[in-house]
Design a protein around this motif. Structure first.
Motif, PDB file in Angstrom:
ATOM      1  N   LEU A  31       0.777  -1.232  -0.005  1.00 29.66           N
ATOM      2  CA  LEU A  31      -0.006  -0.205   0.014  1.00 29.66           C
ATOM      3  C   LEU A  31       0.883   1.158  -0.050  1.00 29.66           C
ATOM      4  N   THR A  32       1.935   1.175   0.797  1.00 26.99           N
ATOM      5  CA  THR A  32       2.837   2.398   0.859  1.00 26.99           C
ATOM      6  C   THR A  32       3.492   2.597  -0.667  1.00 26.99           C
ATOM      7  N   ALA A  33       3.599   1.517  -1.333  1.00 30.22           N
ATOM      8  CA  ALA A  33       4.495   1.733  -2.728  1.00 30.22           C
ATOM      9  C   ALA A  33       3.495   2.133  -3.544  1.00 30.22           C
ATOM     10  N   TYR A  34       2.444   1.471  -3.324  1.00 29.48           N
ATOM     11  CA  TYR A  34       1.302   2.272  -4.321  1.00 29.48           C
ATOM     12  C   TYR A  34       1.108   3.737  -4.017  1.00 29.48           C
ATOM     13  N   ALA A  35       0.886   4.010  -2.910  1.00 27.61           N
ATOM     14  CA  ALA A  35       0.727   5.705  -2.502  1.00 27.61           C
ATOM     15  C   ALA A  35       1.788   6.516  -2.974  1.00 27.61           C
ATOM     16  N   LEU A  36       2.934   5.783  -3.020  1.00 24.96           N
ATOM     17  CA  LEU A  36       4.053   6.565  -3.636  1.00 24.96           C
ATOM     18  C   LEU A  36       3.874   6.674  -5.045  1.00 24.96           C
ATOM     19  N   GLY A  37       3.541   5.659  -5.777  1.00 23.17           N
ATOM     20  CA  GLY A  37       3.384   6.002  -7.250  1.00 23.17           C
ATOM     21  C   GLY A  37       2.366   6.571  -7.694  1.00 23.17           C
ATOM     22  N   GLU A  45      -3.335  14.065  -1.971  1.00 24.19           N
ATOM     23  CA  GLU A  45      -3.385  13.494  -0.906  1.00 24.19           C
ATOM     24  C   GLU A  45      -2.589  12.002  -0.780  1.00 24.19           C
ATOM     25  N   ALA A  46      -2.109  11.873  -1.900  1.00 24.53           N
ATOM     26  CA  ALA A  46      -1.241  10.646  -2.043  1.00 24.53           C
ATOM     27  C   ALA A  46      -0.147  10.422  -1.214  1.00 24.53           C
ATOM     28  N   LYS A  47       0.458  11.426  -1.014  1.00 20.42           N
ATOM     29  CA  LYS A  47       1.892  11.754  -0.297  1.00 20.42           C
ATOM     30  C   LYS A  47       1.417  11.562   1.069  1.00 20.42           C
ATOM     31  N   GLU A  48       0.226  12.370   1.553  1.00 18.54           N
ATOM     32  CA  GLU A  48      -0.115  11.994   2.864  1.00 18.54           C
ATOM     33  C   GLU A  48      -0.559  10.677   3.334  1.00 18.54           C
ATOM     34  N   ALA A  49      -1.263   9.869   2.335  1.00 18.95           N
ATOM     35  CA  ALA A  49      -1.268   8.482   2.455  1.00 18.95           C
ATOM     36  C   ALA A  49      -0.376   7.824   2.968  1.00 18.95           C
ATOM     37  N   ALA A  50       0.948   8.133   2.040  1.00 19.46           N
ATOM     38  CA  ALA A  50       2.142   7.219   2.445  1.00 19.46           C
ATOM     39  C   ALA A  50       2.512   7.696   3.673  1.00 19.46           C
ATOM     40  N   TRP A  51       2.448   8.651   4.267  1.00 24.95           N
ATOM     41  CA  TRP A  51       2.725   9.073   5.523  1.00 24.95           C
ATOM     42  C   TRP A  51       1.975   8.425   6.596  1.00 24.95           C
ATOM     43  N   ALA A  52       0.591   8.442   6.431  1.00 21.73           N
ATOM     44  CA  ALA A  52      -0.261   7.679   7.230  1.00 21.73           C
ATOM     45  C   ALA A  52      -0.122   6.354   7.268  1.00 21.73           C
ATOM     46  N   LEU A  53       0.266   5.783   6.369  1.00 19.58           N
ATOM     47  CA  LEU A  53       0.557   4.263   6.329  1.00 19.58           C
ATOM     48  C   LEU A  53       1.988   4.088   7.373  1.00 19.58           C
ATOM     49  N   LEU A  54       2.665   5.032   7.333  1.00 14.36           N
ATOM     50  CA  LEU A  54       3.879   5.033   7.942  1.00 14.36           C
ATOM     51  C   LEU A  54       3.583   4.807   9.401  1.00 14.36           C
ATOM     52  N   VAL A  55       2.460   5.866   9.897  1.00 16.69           N
ATOM     53  CA  VAL A  55       2.233   5.803  11.154  1.00 16.69           C
ATOM     54  C   VAL A  55       1.355   4.670  11.764  1.00 16.69           C
ATOM     55  N   SER A 456      19.600  -9.196   0.129  1.00 15.87           N
ATOM     56  CA  SER A 456      20.068  -7.714   0.517  1.00 15.87           C
ATOM     57  C   SER A 456      19.117  -6.730  -0.372  1.00 15.87           C
ATOM     58  N   ARG A 457      18.798  -7.170  -1.614  1.00 16.60           N
ATOM     59  CA  ARG A 457      17.998  -6.231  -2.329  1.00 16.60           C
ATOM     60  C   ARG A 457      16.672  -6.061  -1.866  1.00 16.60           C
ATOM     61  N   ARG A 458      15.987  -7.235  -1.236  1.00 17.77           N
ATOM     62  CA  ARG A 458      14.566  -7.013  -0.555  1.00 17.77           C
ATOM     63  C   ARG A 458      14.755  -6.462   0.698  1.00 17.77           C
ATOM     64  N   ARG A 459      15.656  -6.656   1.509  1.00 17.94           N
ATOM     65  CA  ARG A 459      16.006  -6.196   2.836  1.00 17.94           C
ATOM     66  C   ARG A 459      15.983  -4.515   2.778  1.00 17.94           C
ATOM     67  N   LYS A 460      16.934  -4.243   1.704  1.00 19.13           N
ATOM     68  CA  LYS A 460      17.407  -2.855   1.735  1.00 19.13           C
ATOM     69  C   LYS A 460      15.982  -1.954   1.311  1.00 19.13           C
ATOM     70  N   ALA A 461      15.267  -2.556   0.181  1.00 21.68           N
ATOM     71  CA  ALA A 461      13.963  -1.897  -0.359  1.00 21.68           C
ATOM     72  C   ALA A 461      13.162  -1.751   0.662  1.00 21.68           C
ATOM     73  N   LEU A 462      12.620  -2.998   1.527  1.00 20.64           N
ATOM     74  CA  LEU A 462      11.785  -2.980   2.559  1.00 20.64           C
ATOM     75  C   LEU A 462      11.809  -1.907   3.625  1.00 20.64           C
ATOM     76  N   ARG A 463      13.170  -1.944   3.933  1.00 14.77           N
ATOM     77  CA  ARG A 463      13.513  -1.121   5.226  1.00 14.77           C
ATOM     78  C   ARG A 463      13.205   0.373   4.756  1.00 14.77           C
ATOM     79  N   THR A 467      10.508   2.793   6.875  1.00 15.30           N
ATOM     80  CA  THR A 467      11.122   3.575   7.821  1.00 15.30           C
ATOM     81  C   THR A 467      11.038   5.202   7.163  1.00 15.30           C
ATOM     82  N   GLU A 468      11.320   5.228   5.919  1.00 14.68           N
ATOM     83  CA  GLU A 468      11.523   6.537   5.344  1.00 14.68           C
ATOM     84  C   GLU A 468      11.124   6.531   3.896  1.00 14.68           C
TER      85      GLU A 468
END
Length: 483
Positions: A31-37, A45-55, A456-463, A467-468
């Motif tokens: 969902l976060t990736a899609y909000a960023l897309g 509000e898509a950027k805000e949705a990404a931030w809300a998902l982070l919360v 490593s590729r998956r771990r870095k991307a998902l981190r 987180t950010e």
């Protein structure tokens, strides 16, 4: 809406609990990736949705109440309640549970596949280590359940590793099929919002993008391919287990105390039960293709639950069985011990060297093969009738039965000499074993480097997503490859 109690019990509650335990992070990732897309497209509000998902992802997902049917609608409801209709609505632009669910399911399966590949790689490394240790440990090799030839335990174990290297490649191929991202496909015809699907795949750590939107949400072959690859692995490992149990029965493989059990009535017994548990896990894996095959068979080519949520619990069970079987087998090999004198006991009467006797007769031009074979065979029958074995042969016997009393024929009955002549590629001679070990260790090293890279590729991307995520909007993503 209140769902019928039976539907809640047998479907909604069950799937919700599984998703809450195993899939919550994957849902937030997707969902976060899609909000960023959508934010990249300038959707309000898509950027805000990404931030809300982070919360929200920092808080526990509420349990199943019976009011909301799944994890997605639970997250959607919480977004509306906490951050407003506009933020929640922005995330829903062009998003379908079809592509969202399949993205989550594939992400979960890919993660578990990497764990199985790692466990199998560790087992193969242990086999090669033991192969090196036991390069000169004599072993009676069997064909058709009868003693056949001398070899070494190291030669046997590295042969098993060579078989497992192909199982590894089949599992790797299943992983590559699974490691493709459906997100952004929406449902069947595709999304009306031109999100960068390759960027979504990259942000989520996938290796590529499913190229066709209809196939992206309709395909079930990825799970079936995993099941077949795991069943193939089970078939291979079962043969090793069968031999280990055979040796354990004879006392040639003594299972470590920490992974064996005693008898409740017979105090003298120490049972190698760890191998029986491995065999039970492998039996479960053998049934996987039937389950996944039926889930795929004769279903419409579209979004259906048979190969959607229906595959998750069977796959989870198969992954558990695979990891358990491989891990227990590795520990059994690490902590137990082989007893060389028992493993070689089939060589004592030297009967398994009869073929070498024939070969020496022919190679030294004493007899043609058509005559040497029946003469040696007749000699064996005569010895058996006298209660004697090949180990009892003397020069007089050779002269009497074969017409040749050359001491070289007696030397042909030495197991070490037999092995020394097997210098062919992959053979049992010490030099040939050393060449194979170098090759196999290098192959495994390269595979482990690739596996480390994949993780490593998956771990870095998902981190980053966890987180950010908003940092991904600061620079254009690198285009993920589409295999």
């Amino acid at each position: 809406m209140r769902w019928h109690n039976l539907y809640r019990r047998w479907v909604l509650g069950r799937h919700f609990r599984f998703a809450r335990e195993h899939l919550s992070d994957h849902f937030f990732d997707a969902l976060t990736a899609y909000a960023l897309g959508l934010a990249k497209l300038g959707v309000a509000e898509a950027k805000e949705a990404a931030w809300a998902l982070l919360v929200l992802r920092k808080e526990p997902v509420p349990g199943f109440s019976g009011q909301l049917e799944d994890i997605f609608f639970t997250i959607d409801h919480t977004l509306r309640e906490r951050f407003g209709l506009e933020v929640a609505g922005a995330l829903r632009r062009g998003l379908s549970r079809n592509d969202l669910d399949l993205t989550v399911f594939r992400a979960y399966a890919a993660e578990r596949m990497l764990r199985v590949l790692t466990a199998l790689s560790d087992l193969r490394r242990e086999l090669l280590h033991l192969g090196q240790t036991h390069r000169q440990t004599l072993l009676t090799a069997y064909t058709h359940h009868r003693p056949a030839q001398p070899t070494t335990l190291g030669h046997y174990l590295t042969g098993v590793e060579n078989l497992l290297s192909r199982d590894y490649q089949r599992l790797r191929a299943a992983f590559m099929t699974t490691d493709k991202c459906p997100l952004g496909a929406s449902t069947l015809a595709g999304s009306p919002y031109p999100v960068d699907r390759r960027a979504l795949a990259q942000w989520l750590g996938f290796g590529g993008t499913l190229e066709h939107t209809y196939d992206a949400i309709a395909a079930g072959d990825w799970a079936l391919e995993i099941a077949h690859a795991l069943a193939g692995l089970a078939a291979s490992l079962s043969r090793l287990v069968a031999d280990l149990l055979f040796w354990a029965e004879q006392g040639g493989f003594v299972v470590a105390e920490r992974i064996s059990q005693g008898s409740s009535i017979m105090p003298q017994k120490v049972n190698p039960v760890v191998l029986e548990h491995v065999r039970a896990f492998l039996s479960e894996l053998m049934g996987g293709p039937a389950i996944l095959g039926h889930l795929n068979y004769s279903t419409p080519f579209g979004d259906v639950n048979d190969h959607g949520p229906g595959v998750l619990e069977p796959l989870q069970s198969l992954f558990y069985a695979a990891e358990g079987a491989v891990a227990l087998l590795r520990v059994a090999l690490q902590e137990s011990r082989f007893v060389p004198e028992v493993l070689a006991q089939g060589l004592r009467d030297r009967s398994v060297l009869a073929s070498e006797l024939v070969d020496v007769l022919v190679s030294h031009r004493y007899l043609p093969l058509a005559e040497a074979y029946p003469r040696v065979q007749g000699m064996l029958r005569a010895l058996s009738s006298q209660g004697r074995t090949v180990a009892d042969l003397g020069l007089d016997d050779l002269q009497s039965h074969l017409g040749v009393g050359d001491p070289e024929l007696l030397r042909a009955l030495e197991p070490e000499r037999f092995l020394a002549r097997r210098k062919v590629l992959g053979g049992a001679a010490p030099e040939a074993q050393a060449v194979y070990l170098d090759y196999a260790l290098n192959r495994l090293k390269l595979e482990r480097l690739e596996l480390k890279e994949l993780k490593s590729r998956r771990r870095k991307a998902l981190r980053i997503l966890a987180t950010e995520p908003l940092s991904l909007l600061a620079s254009p993503p690198k285009t993920a490859p589409t295999p």
